[in-house]
Design an enzyme around this catalytic site. Structure first.
Site, PDB file in Angstrom:
ATOM      1  N   ASP A   1      -7.982  -5.793  -0.035  1.00 21.95           N
ATOM      2  CA  ASP A   1      -8.604  -6.593  -0.668  1.00 21.95           C
ATOM      3  C   ASP A   1      -7.772  -7.792  -0.755  1.00 21.95           C
ATOM      4  OD1 ASP A   1      -9.261  -4.532  -2.214  1.00 21.95           O
ATOM      5  OD2 ASP A   1      -7.413  -3.190  -3.117  1.00 21.95           O
TER       6      ASP A   1
ATOM      7  N   HIS B   1       0.904  -1.024  -0.291  1.00 24.30           N
ATOM      8  CA  HIS B   1       0.023  -0.465  -0.013  1.00 24.30           C
ATOM      9  C   HIS B   1       0.784   1.404   0.265  1.00 24.30           C
ATOM     10  CE1 HIS B   1      -2.882   2.933   1.227  1.00 24.30           C
ATOM     11  NE2 HIS B   1      -4.219   1.890   0.600  1.00 24.30           N
TER      12      HIS B   1
HETATM   13  N1  CMC Z   1       3.802  -7.297  -4.759  1.00 21.92           N
HETATM   14  C1  CMC Z   1       4.985  -7.749  -4.632  1.00 21.92           C
HETATM   15  N2  CMC Z   1       6.119  -5.815  -4.785  1.00 21.92           N
HETATM   16  C2  CMC Z   1       5.809  -5.546  -4.582  1.00 21.92           C
HETATM   17  C3  CMC Z   1       4.066  -5.332  -4.352  1.00 21.92           C
HETATM   18  C4  CMC Z   1       3.604  -6.672  -4.812  1.00 21.92           C
HETATM   19  N3  CMC Z   1       2.328  -6.411  -4.330  1.00 21.92           N
HETATM   20  N4  CMC Z   1       3.516  -4.553  -4.093  1.00 21.92           N
HETATM   21  C5  CMC Z   1       5.142  -3.593  -3.985  1.00 21.92           C
HETATM   22  N5  CMC Z   1       5.980  -3.943  -4.176  1.00 21.92           N
HETATM   23  C6  CMC Z   1       7.472  -3.363  -4.784  1.00 21.92           C
HETATM   24  C7  CMC Z   1       7.557  -2.830  -5.841  1.00 21.92           C
HETATM   25  O1  CMC Z   1       8.230  -3.581  -6.743  1.00 21.92           O
HETATM   26  C8  CMC Z   1       9.210  -2.226  -4.671  1.00 21.92           C
HETATM   27  O2  CMC Z   1      10.303  -2.689  -5.281  1.00 21.92           O
HETATM   28  P1  CMC Z   1      11.642  -2.080  -5.465  1.00 21.92           P
HETATM   29  O3  CMC Z   1      11.626  -1.353  -4.173  1.00 21.92           O
HETATM   30  O4  CMC Z   1      12.250  -3.325  -5.266  1.00 21.92           O
HETATM   31  O5  CMC Z   1      11.392  -1.341  -6.896  1.00 21.92           O
HETATM   32  C9  CMC Z   1       8.904  -1.438  -3.601  1.00 21.92           C
HETATM   33  O6  CMC Z   1       7.298  -3.042  -3.860  1.00 21.92           O
HETATM   34  C10 CMC Z   1       7.435  -0.831  -3.277  1.00 21.92           C
HETATM   35  O7  CMC Z   1       6.340  -0.586  -4.690  1.00 21.92           O
HETATM   36  P2  CMC Z   1       5.802   0.625  -5.051  1.00 21.92           P
HETATM   37  O8  CMC Z   1       5.288   0.269  -6.832  1.00 21.92           O
HETATM   38  O9  CMC Z   1       6.812   2.087  -5.568  1.00 21.92           O
HETATM   39  O10 CMC Z   1       4.981   0.996  -4.610  1.00 21.92           O
HETATM   40  P3  CMC Z   1       3.498   1.831  -4.104  1.00 21.92           P
HETATM   41  O11 CMC Z   1       3.561   2.583  -4.125  1.00 21.92           O
HETATM   42  O12 CMC Z   1       3.907   2.252  -5.357  1.00 21.92           O
HETATM   43  O13 CMC Z   1       2.492   0.433  -4.923  1.00 21.92           O
HETATM   44  C11 CMC Z   1       0.350  -0.840  -4.616  1.00 21.92           C
HETATM   45  C12 CMC Z   1       1.641   0.724  -3.447  1.00 21.92           C
HETATM   46  C13 CMC Z   1      -0.285  -0.764  -3.497  1.00 21.92           C
HETATM   47  C14 CMC Z   1       0.172  -0.071  -6.505  1.00 21.92           C
HETATM   48  C15 CMC Z   1       1.673  -1.931  -4.791  1.00 21.92           C
HETATM   49  O14 CMC Z   1       2.110  -2.204  -4.070  1.00 21.92           O
HETATM   50  C16 CMC Z   1       0.227  -2.692  -5.248  1.00 21.92           C
HETATM   51  O15 CMC Z   1       0.655  -2.751  -6.703  1.00 21.92           O
HETATM   52  N6  CMC Z   1      -0.383  -4.177  -4.665  1.00 21.92           N
HETATM   53  C17 CMC Z   1      -0.637  -4.795  -5.540  1.00 21.92           C
HETATM   54  C18 CMC Z   1      -2.051  -4.294  -5.498  1.00 21.92           C
HETATM   55  C19 CMC Z   1      -3.351  -4.077  -4.603  1.00 21.92           C
HETATM   56  O16 CMC Z   1      -3.283  -4.835  -4.151  1.00 21.92           O
HETATM   57  N7  CMC Z   1      -3.640  -3.423  -4.837  1.00 21.92           N
HETATM   58  C20 CMC Z   1      -5.253  -2.760  -3.966  1.00 21.92           C
HETATM   59  C21 CMC Z   1      -3.768  -1.394  -2.455  1.00 21.92           C
HETATM   60  S1  CMC Z   1      -4.502  -1.281  -1.024  1.00 21.92           S
HETATM   61  C22 CMC Z   1      -6.538  -1.133  -1.584  1.00 21.92           C
HETATM   62  C23 CMC Z   1      -7.396   0.139  -2.960  1.00 21.92           C
HETATM   63  O17 CMC Z   1      -6.314   0.562  -2.563  1.00 21.92           O
HETATM   64  O18 CMC Z   1      -8.619  -0.185  -4.043  1.00 21.92           O
END
Ligand code: CMC
Length: 430
Positions: A365, A308
């Site tokens: 989720d 998140h």
């Molecule tokens: N699985 C594997 N690696 C992950 C995941 C994941 N679910 N989420 C983040 N990472 C890694 C990402 O690759 C990055 O690694 P590195 O530092 O080596 O590059 C690090 O963790 C930071 O991630 P980010 O993408 O920079 O973080 P963000 O804040 O931009 O993204 C997120 C947040 C929710 C989009 C992301 O965690 C994600 O794609 N999660 C899976 C989708 C999900 O469950 N979404 C629902 C969010 S909560 C409810 C809602 O908002 O609707």
């Protein structure tokens, strides 16, 4: 508000400027960079708004490190235990919990705006039978602006209020109509003698040929899920509603834009994606491979329902849903092997240094899909469920935005990386 400031020195010119530091009632202060461009000639660069507050808001507070979520100051755990979705919607919109008379007037008004215009059915019939319900919901909600000309004057507080009521009231009717159309069932009209949640379940599942026997556990669980999904401060879909709202667009167009933003798998679409992922993993013994794949930077696979932007600790909503999953499955006498996969996956990820170092925890989720499945909500409807609940937050933010004298059109800048100025070459000479 604080009278603290931050000084910024441009090392190229040695010019120092003083920027105000703004504080709210809770949370980190924010540097007001409004005059940065005027004084130093620089923009700020913050893709994804990781360090940017876009507005002041008194609706919802999140402390991502402590795993705290407050709606109008009330902890989500207390609302989940004692409140109802409709009361929470009132709270989000009005700022205070209602007394009995105010709640009953609000419930009555919502109840009497649940009908959808008959012509709206023609819209639904224009979709292919297997259209995704989020596509139908998004299009149908946008089309409401063509039906309700009397609530399009966003300068009139009463019209704004009425639009908010209509959106909360009609969302379940349109959502269930979209679902029934997709499976070829006749549309069910809303029944005013039922409460908000039960009415929705009747519109989803009742068939003309026999009465619906509804287990009260189902309505209770759905009410709780709706409370947990009702708002989440400036998330992507709410920020979208506000950005579109900042242009003066009508409320139905704003909320349709919010629905479109919610649909993405990085946001609300994750609940559908989680269930598909768990089904794909299939068995707890395959969890190790899935975790390895999620860590592999050459693979686009991510653990859906994990991570998140704001929570760097347990998402408090996920904690409530996790406890609730066991209870709901036991009460409904449902045994779901996907729950075993989910539990195993959660444990494996929480122990894995990759997830620990990046502070990736299960989010809202992760478990919600398993409950929706136990409630017999079809997978394609999961994000629609999220949209119904989040409508309360969207309209609360839209109303707040229109009372905020600081609201101006949202218009970010960019760092241009394209070609520098060059001359046109006629086609024959290229
Ligand atoms: N699985 C594997 N690696 C992950 C995941 C994941 N679910 N989420 C983040 N990472 C890694 C990402 O690759 C990055 O690694 P590195 O530092 O080596 O590059 C690090 O963790 C930071 O991630 P980010 O993408 O920079 O973080 P963000 O804040 O931009 O993204 C997120 C947040 C929710 C989009 C992301 O965690 C994600 O794609 N999660 C899976 C989708 C999900 O469950 N979404 C629902 C969010 S909560 C409810 C809602 O908002 O609707």
């Amino acid at each position: 508000m604080s009278d603290k400031t931050v000084q910024l020195t441009d090392s190229a010119t040695n010019k120092t400027i003083t920027l105000p530091l703004l504080s709210g009632t809770l949370g980190e202060p924010a540097v007001d960079i409004g005059k940065l461009y005027k004084e130093l000639g620089y923009f700020t660069f913050d893709p994804g708004f990781v360090s940017t507050a876009s507005t002041r808001s008194a609706i919802t507070f999140i402390d991502g490190d402590a795993g705290v979520l407050l709606y109008r100051g009330y902890p989500i755990e207390q609302l989940a235990k004692h409140s109802s979705f409709l009361e929470v919607a009132y709270l989000l919109i009005n700022g205070e919990l209602p007394d009995t008379a105010k709640f009953s007037a609000f419930e009555d008004e919502v109840t009497h705006h649940t009908m959808m215009h008959e012509s709206l059915k023609n819209f639904l019939h224009g979709f292919h039978y297997d259209a995704h319900p989020m596509a139908m919901l998004c299009g149908s909600i946008a089309s409401l602006s063509a039906f309700y000309h009397d609530t399009l004057d966003i300068g009139d507080p009463e019209q704004r209020r009425l639009a908010a009521i209509r959106l909360i009231a009609k969302m379940p009717t349109i959502a269930s109509a979209a679902y029934r159309y997709s499976i070829g069932w006749p549309i069910r009209y809303p029944r005013n003698n039922l409460d908000y949640i039960t009415r929705f379940l009747h519109m989803m599942f009742e068939v003309p040929s026999e009465p619906l026997a509804l287990n009260p556990v189902v309505a209770k669980a759905l009410d709780l899920l709706f409370i947990l999904h009702a708002d989440h401060e400036q998330n992507a879909s709410t920020s979208t509603v506000r950005l579109v709202g900042s242009t003066g667009a009508n409320p139905y167009a704003c909320v349709a834009a919010g629905i479109a933003a919610l649909w993405g798998p990085a946001h609300g679409g994750a609940n559908e994606a989680v269930l598909k992922m768990l089904a794909e993993i299939g068995d707890a013994k395959n969890v190790g491979k899935a975790v390895e794949r999620a860590k592999d930077k050459n693979s686009s696979f991510r653990l859906m329902g994990f991570g998140h932007r704001v929570y760097k600790n347990f998402d408090p909503r996920a904690t409530i849903i996790r406890d609730m999953t066991h209870k709901v499955l036991a009460d409904l006498n449902v045994s779901d092997p996907l729950l075993d996969v989910a539990l195993e996956l959660e444990q494996a990820a929480l122990k894995d240094p990759y997830f620990v170092e990046r502070k990736l925890y299960p989010n809202v989720d992760f478990y919600s899909g398993i409950i929706y499945k136990a409630l017999k909500i079809p997978t394609e409807m999961f994000t629609v469920m999220f949209a119904i609940a989040r409508t309360a937050g969207w309209v609360a933010h839209w109303l707040e935005q229109h009372q905020d004298k600081d609201t101006k059109i949202g218009r970010p800048r960019q760092i241009y990386t394209g070609a520098v100025k060059r001359d046109y070459t006629p086609i024959a000479k290229r």
